[in-house]
Scaffold this active site. Structure first.
Site, PDB file in Angstrom:
ATOM      1  N   LYS A 110      25.168  19.192  30.764  1.00  0.00           N
ATOM      2  CA  LYS A 110      25.446  17.870  31.323  1.00  0.00           C
ATOM      3  C   LYS A 110      26.777  17.305  30.817  1.00  0.00           C
ATOM      4  O   LYS A 110      27.522  16.685  31.588  1.00  0.00           O
ATOM      5  CB  LYS A 110      24.317  16.904  30.978  1.00  0.00           C
ATOM      6  CG  LYS A 110      24.125  16.689  29.489  1.00  0.00           C
ATOM      7  CD  LYS A 110      23.224  15.521  29.201  1.00  0.00           C
ATOM      8  CE  LYS A 110      23.172  15.306  27.692  1.00  0.00           C
ATOM      9  NZ  LYS A 110      22.530  14.062  27.331  1.00  0.00           N
ATOM     10  N   THR A 111      27.085  17.500  29.530  1.00  0.00           N
ATOM     11  CA  THR A 111      28.342  16.981  28.996  1.00  0.00           C
ATOM     12  C   THR A 111      29.524  17.653  29.684  1.00  0.00           C
ATOM     13  O   THR A 111      30.539  17.015  29.982  1.00  0.00           O
ATOM     14  CB  THR A 111      28.416  17.202  27.474  1.00  0.00           C
ATOM     15  OG1 THR A 111      27.282  16.589  26.853  1.00  0.00           O
ATOM     16  CG2 THR A 111      29.686  16.585  26.905  1.00  0.00           C
ATOM     17  N   ASP A 136      25.417   8.187  29.866  1.00  0.00           N
ATOM     18  CA  ASP A 136      24.709   9.376  29.380  1.00  0.00           C
ATOM     19  C   ASP A 136      23.371   8.967  28.762  1.00  0.00           C
ATOM     20  O   ASP A 136      23.188   7.820  28.348  1.00  0.00           O
ATOM     21  CB  ASP A 136      25.573  10.092  28.341  1.00  0.00           C
ATOM     22  CG  ASP A 136      25.083  11.494  28.036  1.00  0.00           C
ATOM     23  OD1 ASP A 136      24.220  11.996  28.787  1.00  0.00           O
ATOM     24  OD2 ASP A 136      25.556  12.090  27.050  1.00  0.00           O
ATOM     25  N   GLU A 137      22.437   9.903  28.689  1.00  0.00           N
ATOM     26  CA  GLU A 137      21.110   9.676  28.091  1.00  0.00           C
ATOM     27  C   GLU A 137      20.447   8.426  28.682  1.00  0.00           C
ATOM     28  O   GLU A 137      19.882   7.594  27.967  1.00  0.00           O
ATOM     29  CB  GLU A 137      21.217   9.540  26.562  1.00  0.00           C
ATOM     30  CG  GLU A 137      21.846  10.719  25.865  1.00  0.00           C
ATOM     31  CD  GLU A 137      20.943  11.949  25.828  1.00  0.00           C
ATOM     32  OE1 GLU A 137      19.831  11.898  26.382  1.00  0.00           O
ATOM     33  OE2 GLU A 137      21.365  12.970  25.258  1.00  0.00           O
ATOM     34  N   GLN A 142      12.778  14.127  28.476  1.00  0.00           N
ATOM     35  CA  GLN A 142      13.219  13.980  27.090  1.00  0.00           C
ATOM     36  C   GLN A 142      13.270  12.520  26.657  1.00  0.00           C
ATOM     37  O   GLN A 142      13.970  12.168  25.706  1.00  0.00           O
ATOM     38  CB  GLN A 142      14.590  14.633  26.889  1.00  0.00           C
ATOM     39  CG  GLN A 142      14.595  16.136  27.124  1.00  0.00           C
ATOM     40  CD  GLN A 142      15.926  16.773  26.774  1.00  0.00           C
ATOM     41  OE1 GLN A 142      16.303  16.872  25.614  1.00  0.00           O
ATOM     42  NE2 GLN A 142      16.643  17.218  27.788  1.00  0.00           N
ATOM     43  N   ARG A 173      14.681  23.190  21.788  1.00  0.00           N
ATOM     44  CA  ARG A 173      15.757  23.278  20.784  1.00  0.00           C
ATOM     45  C   ARG A 173      16.054  24.739  20.458  1.00  0.00           C
ATOM     46  O   ARG A 173      17.109  25.062  19.916  1.00  0.00           O
ATOM     47  CB  ARG A 173      15.371  22.564  19.488  1.00  0.00           C
ATOM     48  CG  ARG A 173      15.139  21.060  19.539  1.00  0.00           C
ATOM     49  CD  ARG A 173      16.178  20.302  20.286  1.00  0.00           C
ATOM     50  NE  ARG A 173      15.812  20.158  21.687  1.00  0.00           N
ATOM     51  CZ  ARG A 173      16.646  19.783  22.642  1.00  0.00           C
ATOM     52  NH1 ARG A 173      17.912  19.562  22.367  1.00  0.00           N
ATOM     53  NH2 ARG A 173      16.235  19.664  23.901  1.00  0.00           N
TER      54      ARG A 173
END
Length: 736
Positions: free
Chosen positions: A32-33, A219-220, A250, A605
């Site tokens: 995504k970044t 973001d987020e 998430q 993770r």
């Protein structure tokens, strides 16, 4: 070759769709970044958007710094004019310019947590608030929640009704904001709330920033609260070029005020939204992703998406169940050490994740004993935590009254109204007469100038003396429970009833578990011995200051990170998911769905290898508890789990049967007493009255030797351990 050729199909769609509202549902590890930074580059380089017309909002300074660095690498000119900042820093820049419109001076102060506590303390004193009923921390937490929901003091007062408690909180909230204004100060929640207030009250200011930020990216987005949602909505309302990136799977910060509905209902707020799903994962193996998908699909409140990858299938997830938490930690540490020793990985490639901070203690001890470098993320060393140091300071004072540092730490914990002046007088008296601070406190009534303050000191010294008597006659865990109850330490945390207070209570319970384990394992458990064992663990600090260490962290702290090897510990019902969210697998709750999202975060993770572990019994709050394996493990199909799970079950059954058989054989009398004719002289090298040595109990005197069914039963009075009875063949006593 274009910089956009490295993007996949969905990432390109997200980059090239620049006009109108855009929701990017970005799964874990989906790049995504990369998509966001390339979108900034595309706006500037291809769409000829002025860099200062772009705003990119993140949640952490670390994320903002990484995004800024990537944008600078992609954009040749003007990248420094793009606003890349956190919510709070964005609002500070706006308020520094326009907060005078709200009656503040533009040189306002920003109060941190300690400043807030001091202010609330003064307010409670001024309003004569009973802080036993209304805890200062709880009041600040309540006010923070109200601000996150954009509820002003006036609105809360209006809706408080006639309920006394609500009216009292409203009164405190009003006074708190009044004092902030009088001090020309804002707290962190005010930064966003006041910016929203500014935009609502000053249309010209809002219009100026709407013109400034024609393209907005957040973001987020799944972690935004109501105030942050309103801020973004106001800024984007004119041009509607709003791109939000997030993953509802998430969303794990509900306890901080995050509202998952912000992302779930985004298309309702912006009906013409384009939705793009980033489902290709570049991080994990197929087995890990398949397991994560199977778990999260049990949630109802989510947007449909399924992660996939072109990565290799990889190893199956390992599930290991152990008799207790100590063996769980021992296995994890040994597994990591073996992998590093064999050259398969470095320590930095490993992470141990758990649900609560209290779980770190056992892992920390095992790692220290193994000499493995580690770093605790999202918390401090277990024995350096305030609540642990407080309890240990009480124990040190009970054990050794000359420890002035410990006495100073606890004399006002909890608060006893003993001021600095009083304590300084006692210290001066101690220094003058060459005695300890505690001894001076014992003589408080005779210290010049002490006056009525001596009456406040007396209950403290009486308590310590009473605790010393208990320490000499009771168990260590009984002593610790008595300390927590008699001082009111536990009750104060229970009454505070905040997330932080609950975590502190969990840490104290873990310390009690440590004490119980010490008592069970030590030959002669003593308070001094326990403090020595703790000190040896807590004071070892020989870790190298480089990056080659494994990390210990809670699942909440792990979000946004990735590791080749991950250990997800404590997969038990009542621990994870927490017992606070319900016990029935059939019961649907928002809290349970968030626990499952937390598990999903933990699984994703891992890049190469994931181990899930559980304990059949675990010591919690000083008591042994028996928990079933977490439902989240059961939600993973066995085709993705290590087959050793079943083999271990079979091995355990065989082992249990063999043990039962051996136990029965031991109890059986293979010879009748009359047939046992071994004489003392021939059978044993010692006799009654001889001094002997035992490998565990040390030296002692043989008091009696009796002929048993299969062996001699020997009674020995040991110098340290007292009288013990044992079978000669097992005792292996040697004559001195």
């Amino acid at each position: 070759m274009s910089i956009y050729d490295t993007l996949n199909k969905e990432q390109k769609e997200a980059v090239f769709h620049t006009e109108g509202p855009l929701l990017i549902l970005a799964g874990a590890g989906s790049g995504k970044t990369r998509a966001l930074t390339h979108r900034v580059a595309y706006l500037i380089g291809e769409k000829e958007v002025k860099p200062w017309n772009i705003l990119a909002i993140t949640f952490t300074n670390k994320a903002a710094g990484e995004m800024r660095q990537r944008v600078d690498q992609l954009v040749d000119f003007g990248s420094d004019s793009v606003w890349v900042a956190t919510f709070h820093s964005t609002c500070v820049r706006i308020l520094r310019r326009y907060i005078d419109r709200l009656g503040f001076d533009n040189r306002f102060s920003i109060y941190d947590t300690d400043d807030q506590k001091s202010l609330m303390k003064d307010i409670c004193k001024r309003l004569e608030v009973d802080t036993k009923i209304y805890k200062e921390r709880s009041l600040l937490s309540k006010i923070s929640n109200l601000k996150n929901e954009l509820i002003s003091p006036e609105e809360f007062t209006l809706n408080a009704g006639e309920e006394y408690g609500q009216k009292r909180v409203a009164q405190i909230y009003v006074e708190y904001q009044k004092q902030l204004r009088g001090n020309n100060a804002l707290d962190f929640d005010d930064l966003i709330m006041k910016t929203v207030e500014l935009f609502r009250n000053c249309p010209d200011v809002l219009d100026a920033y709407q013109e400034r930020f024609r393209y907005i990216m957040v973001d987020e987005y799944q972690d935004t609260n109501t105030a942050q949602f309103q801020l973004v909505h106001l800024l984007a309302d004119k041009y509607r070029n709003l791109c939000v990136v997030g993953d509802d799977d998430q969303s794990i910060y509900r306890f901080r005020g995050a509202n998952i509905q912000n992302i779930l209902n985004f298309e309702q707020v912006f009906p013409d939204t384009r939705v793009i799903k980033l489902e290709q994962n570049y991080r994990s193996t197929r087995n890990i992703l398949n397991a994560a998908n199977e778990v999260i699909h049990h949630n109802r409140g989510r947007k449909d998406k399924t992660l996939w990858t072109e990565n290799e299938e990889g190893e199956k997830l390992a599930f290991r169940q152990f008799p207790d938490g100590f063996q769980e930690a021992e296995y994890v540490v040994d597994d990591i050490r073996k992998r590093v020793r064999d050259g398969q990985a470095d320590y930095r490639d490993h992470a141990v994740l758990y649900r609560t901070n209290a779980q770190s203690r056992v892992f920390e001890e095992k790692l220290i004993y193994a000499g493995i470098p580690y770093k605790l993320i999202g918390g401090i060393n277990f024995y350096a935590r305030k609540e642990i140091k407080d309890v240990l300071a009480y124990l040190k004072t009970i054990d050794n009254g000359r420890d002035d540092l410990s006495v100073r730490r606890i004399i006002n914990v909890p608060k006893r109204g003993i001021g600095a002046t009083t304590l300084n007088r006692a210290q001066d008296y101690a220094d003058a007469y060459g005695i300890s601070l505690y001894d001076a406190l014992m003589q408080a009534s005779g210290i010049p100038g002490m006056g009525r303050s001596a009456g406040k000191i007396l209950p403290f010294t009486v308590l310590i003396e009473r605790l010393r008597v208990l320490g000499e006659n009771g168990s260590l865990t009984e002593l610790m429970d008595y300390v927590l109850e008699e001082t009111g330490y536990r009750k104060e945390l229970e009454d505070e009833d905040t997330q932080e207070a609950r975590e502190r209570l969990e840490n104290i319970d873990e310390l009690i578990s440590k004490a119980r384990a010490y008592e069970d394992s030590a030959e002669e458990p003593t308070l001094s011995g326990f403090l020595e064992e703790v000190a040896l663990v807590a004071d070892i600090d020989g870790l190298e200051a480089d990056s080659n260490y494994l990390v210990l962290m809670t699942l909440h702290s792990a979000k946004g990170l990735e590791f080749p090897y991950v250990y997800l510990a404590g997969m038990e019902e009542g621990l994870f998911p927490s017992r606070l969210v319900g016990s029935s697998p059939e019961t649907y709750t928002e809290e349970m769905e968030e626990e499952r999202r937390l598990c999903y975060v933990g699984i994703t993770r891992a890049k190469k290898y994931l181990t899930l572990s559980a304990a059949r019994q675990r010591m919690i709050r000083g008591e042994v508890q028996y928990n079933q394996v977490s439902r989240f493990v059961a939600e993973i199909p066995e085709e993705y789990l290590d087959e050793k799970r079943e083999k271990e079950k079979l091995a355990e059954k065989v082992k249990a049967a063999a043990y039962a058989q051996a136990k029965q054989a031991f109890r059986a009398r293979s010879f009748e007493p009359k047939q046992f004719t071994v004489t003392k002289a021939e059978g044993l090298s010692y006799t009654v009255g001889d001094r002997v040595r035992h490998i565990k109990f040390g030296e002692g005197v043989v008091k009696d030797i009796a002929e048993g069914g299969r062996d001699y039963e020997v009674t020995v009075d040991f110098d340290r351990a007292g009288v013990k009875k044992m079978f000669a063949s097992f005792a292996k006593l040697t004559k001195i």
